[in-house]
Enzyme design. Structure first.
Site, PDB file in Angstrom:
ATOM      1  N   TYR A 124     -15.237   1.893   5.867  1.00  0.00           N
ATOM      2  CA  TYR A 124     -14.992   0.501   5.483  1.00  0.00           C
ATOM      3  C   TYR A 124     -13.537   0.295   5.082  1.00  0.00           C
ATOM      4  O   TYR A 124     -12.848  -0.583   5.618  1.00  0.00           O
ATOM      5  CB  TYR A 124     -15.922   0.108   4.332  1.00  0.00           C
ATOM      6  CG  TYR A 124     -15.793  -1.334   3.903  1.00  0.00           C
ATOM      7  CD1 TYR A 124     -16.480  -2.348   4.572  1.00  0.00           C
ATOM      8  CD2 TYR A 124     -14.980  -1.694   2.822  1.00  0.00           C
ATOM      9  CE1 TYR A 124     -16.368  -3.670   4.184  1.00  0.00           C
ATOM     10  CE2 TYR A 124     -14.858  -3.003   2.426  1.00  0.00           C
ATOM     11  CZ  TYR A 124     -15.559  -3.991   3.109  1.00  0.00           C
ATOM     12  OH  TYR A 124     -15.430  -5.302   2.727  1.00  0.00           O
ATOM     13  N   LYS A 128     -10.431  -1.631   7.233  1.00  0.00           N
ATOM     14  CA  LYS A 128      -9.685  -2.742   6.647  1.00  0.00           C
ATOM     15  C   LYS A 128      -8.188  -2.436   6.607  1.00  0.00           C
ATOM     16  O   LYS A 128      -7.351  -3.301   6.884  1.00  0.00           O
ATOM     17  CB  LYS A 128     -10.193  -3.038   5.229  1.00  0.00           C
ATOM     18  CG  LYS A 128     -11.646  -3.494   5.154  1.00  0.00           C
ATOM     19  CD  LYS A 128     -11.856  -4.822   5.840  1.00  0.00           C
ATOM     20  CE  LYS A 128     -13.265  -5.342   5.611  1.00  0.00           C
ATOM     21  NZ  LYS A 128     -13.519  -6.617   6.313  1.00  0.00           N
TER      22      LYS A 128
END
Length: 218
Positions: A124, A128
């Site tokens: 994650y 990002k």
């Protein structure tokens, strides 16, 4: 007044952004690129386009020479699997950024995540971070990254991780603005980010997001 397009308009932050844009005196035209129609997009300023994110380049004419691109696209690994998560949070976001850059959009405002890091071991945060880096390399006149903590919102689906985090972090908001912000506050900060004359890349952490949200006016 400015013009803009939005991707991610049906998500937690994106839907709040659409509501604010509907009432905002700062924007005269807003193009929504989404897989389905957005109920909150009422009024003459909105243009809704149903899109295939795998062929987003086909929507070049819809976004040409707009002022701002707002990106609140995102899913979860739990909902879409690892490959599906990366496709949405990296590939689709980058498609939106390239579409904006290639068609003369000057500002890009991105919802990312606190602790985003392209060298992280966690998918994650790594994803990002990669997106932040790659959009930065497109050299928009202004690129503003929102890095919220926990996003406070009501979701259609139950997310245990968010629920557990909210139980722990919500009381902390009484003493610090570092840990969480509401979807509405993030959307307010996104609009505020487009109203400054500053150019270049800017990262707004959770404290800055809340600070800007308090200044927001339609």
């Amino acid at each position: 007044m400015s013009t803009a397009f939005v991707v991610g308009a049906t998500g937690a932050v994106g839907s709040e952004l659409v509501k604010l844009l509907a009432d905002s005196s700062k924007f005269s035209k807003v193009v929504l690129l989404a897989r389905r129609s957005v109920d909150a997009a009422s009024g003459d300023k909105f243009v809704q386009k149903t899109v295939d994110f795998d062929k987003l380049e086909e929507n070049s004419d819809d976004v040409r020479n707009l002022d701002v691109a707002f990106c609140a696209l995102g899913t979860t690994r739990g909902k879409s699997g690892a490959d599906g998560f990366y496709k949405v949070d990296h590939d689709y976001v980058m498609s939106a950024a390239k579409l904006a850059k290639e068609n003369g959009v000057k500002q890009f405002v991105l919802v990312s995540s606190g602790s985003a890091d392209d060298k992280s071991r966690f998918l994650y945060l790594k994803t990002k971070g990669e997106v932040e880096k790659e959009i930065g390399e497109l050299n928009f006149e202004k690129f503003v990254i929102m890095r919220p903590g926990l996003i406070e919102t009501k979701r259609d689906e139950f997310r245990f991780g968010e629920f557990a985090a909210s139980v722990v972090l919500k009381p902390l908001r009484l003493v610090s603005n570092k840990f969480s912000s509401s979807a509405t506050e993030i959307a307010q900060a996104m609009i505020n980010a487009t109203q400054t004359e500053e150019s270049g890349k800017h990262i707004w952490d959770n404290v800055k997001i809340i600070e800007e949200a308090k200044k927001y006016s339609a």
